[in-house]
Design an enzyme around this catalytic site. Structure first.
Site, PDB file in Angstrom:
ATOM      1  N   ARG A  32      41.560   5.830 -59.412  1.00 25.64           N
ATOM      2  CA  ARG A  32      40.424   6.292 -58.437  1.00 25.64           C
ATOM      3  C   ARG A  32      40.349   7.972 -58.199  1.00 25.64           C
ATOM      4  O   ARG A  32      41.344   8.488 -57.770  1.00 25.64           O
ATOM      5  CB  ARG A  32      41.617   5.703 -56.485  1.00 25.64           C
ATOM      6  CG  ARG A  32      40.145   6.371 -55.414  1.00 25.64           C
ATOM      7  CD  ARG A  32      41.557   6.031 -53.790  1.00 25.64           C
ATOM      8  NE  ARG A  32      40.723   7.083 -53.746  1.00 25.64           N
ATOM      9  CZ  ARG A  32      40.603   7.956 -52.415  1.00 25.64           C
ATOM     10  NH1 ARG A  32      40.992   8.589 -53.131  1.00 25.64           N
ATOM     11  NH2 ARG A  32      39.979   8.327 -51.221  1.00 25.64           N
ATOM     12  N   ARG A  43      11.935   1.071 -53.250  1.00 30.24           N
ATOM     13  CA  ARG A  43      12.998   2.110 -53.096  1.00 30.24           C
ATOM     14  C   ARG A  43      14.474   2.320 -52.836  1.00 30.24           C
ATOM     15  O   ARG A  43      14.711   2.913 -53.202  1.00 30.24           O
ATOM     16  CB  ARG A  43      12.934   1.208 -51.248  1.00 30.24           C
ATOM     17  CG  ARG A  43      13.780   2.709 -50.499  1.00 30.24           C
ATOM     18  CD  ARG A  43      13.565   2.216 -48.715  1.00 30.24           C
ATOM     19  NE  ARG A  43      14.060   1.257 -48.469  1.00 30.24           N
ATOM     20  CZ  ARG A  43      13.803   0.761 -47.338  1.00 30.24           C
ATOM     21  NH1 ARG A  43      13.423   1.422 -46.357  1.00 30.24           N
ATOM     22  NH2 ARG A  43      14.640  -0.604 -46.909  1.00 30.24           N
ATOM     23  N   GLU A  50      14.532   8.054 -35.726  1.00 35.44           N
ATOM     24  CA  GLU A  50      14.862   6.913 -35.715  1.00 35.44           C
ATOM     25  C   GLU A  50      16.230   6.086 -35.297  1.00 35.44           C
ATOM     26  O   GLU A  50      17.249   6.782 -34.422  1.00 35.44           O
ATOM     27  CB  GLU A  50      15.199   6.650 -37.766  1.00 35.44           C
ATOM     28  CG  GLU A  50      16.579   6.529 -37.884  1.00 35.44           C
ATOM     29  CD  GLU A  50      16.573   6.321 -39.450  1.00 35.44           C
ATOM     30  OE1 GLU A  50      15.890   5.427 -39.843  1.00 35.44           O
ATOM     31  OE2 GLU A  50      17.521   7.327 -40.169  1.00 35.44           O
ATOM     32  N   LEU A  53      15.211   7.425 -42.801  1.00 30.20           N
ATOM     33  CA  LEU A  53      15.277   6.137 -43.770  1.00 30.20           C
ATOM     34  C   LEU A  53      13.220   6.110 -44.521  1.00 30.20           C
ATOM     35  O   LEU A  53      12.791   5.994 -42.954  1.00 30.20           O
ATOM     36  CB  LEU A  53      15.781   4.902 -43.894  1.00 30.20           C
ATOM     37  CG  LEU A  53      15.752   3.795 -44.819  1.00 30.20           C
ATOM     38  CD1 LEU A  53      16.533   4.169 -46.226  1.00 30.20           C
ATOM     39  CD2 LEU A  53      16.660   2.654 -44.206  1.00 30.20           C
ATOM     40  N   TYR A  73      22.007  -0.048 -51.181  1.00 25.98           N
ATOM     41  CA  TYR A  73      21.481  -1.540 -50.600  1.00 25.98           C
ATOM     42  C   TYR A  73      20.019  -1.542 -50.087  1.00 25.98           C
ATOM     43  O   TYR A  73      19.969  -0.981 -49.829  1.00 25.98           O
ATOM     44  CB  TYR A  73      22.405  -1.883 -49.598  1.00 25.98           C
ATOM     45  CG  TYR A  73      21.910  -1.457 -47.711  1.00 25.98           C
ATOM     46  CD1 TYR A  73      22.048  -0.684 -47.690  1.00 25.98           C
ATOM     47  CD2 TYR A  73      21.773  -2.165 -47.271  1.00 25.98           C
ATOM     48  CE1 TYR A  73      22.447   0.643 -46.383  1.00 25.98           C
ATOM     49  CE2 TYR A  73      21.428  -1.986 -45.757  1.00 25.98           C
ATOM     50  CZ  TYR A  73      21.717  -0.881 -45.390  1.00 25.98           C
ATOM     51  OH  TYR A  73      21.274  -0.416 -43.907  1.00 25.98           O
ATOM     52  N   LYS A  85      19.270   4.957 -48.722  1.00 26.01           N
ATOM     53  CA  LYS A  85      19.699   3.379 -48.201  1.00 26.01           C
ATOM     54  C   LYS A  85      21.041   3.436 -48.791  1.00 26.01           C
ATOM     55  O   LYS A  85      21.252   2.081 -49.251  1.00 26.01           O
ATOM     56  CB  LYS A  85      18.867   2.316 -48.563  1.00 26.01           C
ATOM     57  CG  LYS A  85      19.207   0.847 -47.136  1.00 26.01           C
ATOM     58  CD  LYS A  85      17.846   0.353 -47.403  1.00 26.01           C
ATOM     59  CE  LYS A  85      18.006  -0.751 -46.583  1.00 26.01           C
ATOM     60  NZ  LYS A  85      18.687  -0.401 -44.773  1.00 26.01           N
ATOM     61  N   HIS A 133      37.765  10.914 -57.195  1.00 28.77           N
ATOM     62  CA  HIS A 133      36.125  10.994 -57.251  1.00 28.77           C
ATOM     63  C   HIS A 133      35.239  11.759 -58.166  1.00 28.77           C
ATOM     64  O   HIS A 133      33.976  11.523 -57.950  1.00 28.77           O
ATOM     65  CB  HIS A 133      36.675  12.413 -55.283  1.00 28.77           C
ATOM     66  CG  HIS A 133      36.986  12.192 -54.527  1.00 28.77           C
ATOM     67  ND1 HIS A 133      38.297  11.779 -54.011  1.00 28.77           N
ATOM     68  CD2 HIS A 133      36.235  12.204 -53.391  1.00 28.77           C
ATOM     69  CE1 HIS A 133      38.764  11.465 -52.937  1.00 28.77           C
ATOM     70  NE2 HIS A 133      36.989  12.431 -52.318  1.00 28.77           N
TER      71      HIS A 133
HETATM   72  N1  PDD Z   1      18.119  -1.554 -41.736  1.00 25.29           N
HETATM   73  N2  PDD Z   1      16.596   3.334 -40.884  1.00 25.29           N
HETATM   74  C1  PDD Z   1      17.805   3.131 -40.642  1.00 25.29           C
HETATM   75  C2  PDD Z   1      18.746   3.404 -40.904  1.00 25.29           C
HETATM   76  C3  PDD Z   1      18.006   1.478 -41.703  1.00 25.29           C
HETATM   77  O1  PDD Z   1      18.995   1.036 -41.613  1.00 25.29           O
HETATM   78  C4  PDD Z   1      16.352   0.611 -41.566  1.00 25.29           C
HETATM   79  C5  PDD Z   1      17.061  -0.714 -41.623  1.00 25.29           C
HETATM   80  C6  PDD Z   1      15.251   0.981 -40.852  1.00 25.29           C
HETATM   81  C7  PDD Z   1      13.853   0.538 -41.138  1.00 25.29           C
HETATM   82  O2  PDD Z   1      13.874   0.093 -42.930  1.00 25.29           O
HETATM   83  P1  PDD Z   1      12.683  -1.355 -43.268  1.00 25.29           P
HETATM   84  O3  PDD Z   1      11.720  -1.140 -42.168  1.00 25.29           O
HETATM   85  O4  PDD Z   1      13.100  -1.205 -44.656  1.00 25.29           O
HETATM   86  O5  PDD Z   1      13.783  -2.403 -42.801  1.00 25.29           O
HETATM   87  C8  PDD Z   1      15.194   2.263 -40.698  1.00 25.29           C
HETATM   88  C9  PDD Z   1      17.941  -2.579 -42.434  1.00 25.29           C
HETATM   89  C10 PDD Z   1      17.792  -4.103 -41.610  1.00 25.29           C
HETATM   90  C11 PDD Z   1      19.978  -2.890 -42.047  1.00 25.29           C
HETATM   91  O6  PDD Z   1      20.446  -2.721 -42.336  1.00 25.29           O
HETATM   92  O7  PDD Z   1      20.376  -4.457 -42.554  1.00 25.29           O
END
Ligand code: PDD
Length: 295
Positions: A105, A56, A184, A208, A37, A152, A107
């Site tokens: 379903r 990304r 993070e 991320l 996403y 992501k 894997h």
């Molecule tokens: N999340 N690290 C993680 C684990 C994240 O889920 C996010 C963003 C970030 C920051 O990335 P960016 O600056 O590209 O938004 C770092 C989004 C906002 C979410 O899951 O809603």
């Protein structure tokens, strides 16, 4: 505020009210978390750093062995159609690509892939400058996530549980610690300021590559703020003059309390004030139709 379910969403080539958009119960995104996403903020109705988000997305899809079902031009058309519903308003675009729904379903990744592609917008409340000046509270928690946090992916259970614990402890976010290093937040990237140096952990498979993080680094470079991409020990958090968390949702947030103790003076620091002003100026330029740096 708009009725969210009445807003038009995008689903597999169609536009329909969000409350009516449906995916089958056999979708692999639902069954396996087999999906990725993006969250793209749009200021004044204009998507921010959209080219970076789409790149990304390409990387996330490649990492899970999928092609991007839409070209970047097609994605931009989708974003324009969706954001056009709230012209001139701040909003947030959510998009998701799953491997799709299949009768069996299993894997095993199906040989023939027909992805589920969806996107919708949510209104984003205007920034509350007073609230931003209050800063946020965080706790540290063990990072129990997998080793591909650079993807992501929508499989976010570890993040969700960590955030739940933070909330229970009266905090806004949790900073995740892996092998003694602060990586993070559950949904944000980490910066510390130590003796005038701005530090963020380097890109790796354990975190991320944040779009907001990269912009903060570009703004630091432009403003002549010394910065480094280096590991941050959990112990460094306790002695840091400032701690910030960045994301498309949080923008640049100042952390004023860590595990119940004040960070620095207990108020947002001087460098944060400067960076926040630069970031807000960037948003403002976009609202006027001028891209901040590149998109
Ligand atoms: N999340 N690290 C993680 C684990 C994240 O889920 C996010 C963003 C970030 C920051 O990335 P960016 O600056 O590209 O938004 C770092 C989004 C906002 C979410 O899951 O809603």
């Amino acid at each position: 505020m708009a009725d969210r379910d009445a807003l038009i969403a995008y689903l597999n080539g169609e536009y329909l009210p969000r409350g009516e958009a449906r995916v089958p119960i056999t979708d692999r995104g639902l069954l396996f978390g087999d999906s990725v996403y993006e969250v793209v903020p749009a200021y004044g109705g204009r998507p921010f750093r959209v080219g970076h988000h789409l790149q990304r997305l390409d990387r996330s899809l490649a990492a899970i062995r999928m092609d991007n079902p839409l070209s970047h031009a097609e994605w931009r058309q989708v974003f324009d159609r969706l954001t056009g519903q709230l012209p001139g308003q701040d909003q947030s675009i959510y998009l998701q690509v799953t491997r799709g729904a299949y009768p069996k379903r299993s894997h095993v990744i199906p040989a023939e892939v027909h992805p589920t592609v969806l996107a919708f917008i949510s209104p984003k409340p205007p920034r509350d400058a007073e609230k931003a000046q209050q800063g946020i509270r965080v706790i540290t928690l063990d990072d129990i996530r997998w080793h591909r946090c650079d993807i992501k992916a929508t499989a976010l259970l570890a993040n969700v549980l960590a955030r739940a614990q933070a909330t229970e402890e009266g905090a806004d976010e949790a900073i995740l610690i892996r092998d003694g290093a602060a990586m993070e937040g559950t949904a944000s990237n980490l910066f510390v300021v130590s003796n005038g140096l701005l530090i963020t952990p380097p890109d790796s498979e354990e975190l991320l590559p944040g779009i907001t993080r990269d912009l903060v680094l570009e703004l630091a470079q432009e403003a002549g703020v010394p910065f480094a991409q280096a590991a941050i020990d959990a112990a460094d958090l306790e002695t840091a003059d400032e701690i910030w968390l960045t994301s498309s949702t949080r923008e640049v947030s100042a952390v004023v309390e860590l595990n119940g103790r004040p960070v620095g003076s207990g108020r947002p620091g001087e460098l944060w004030q400067r960076m926040d002003a630069l970031f807000q100026a960037c948003k403002e330029r976009l609202r006027q139709g001028v891209e901040c740096h590149d998109d």
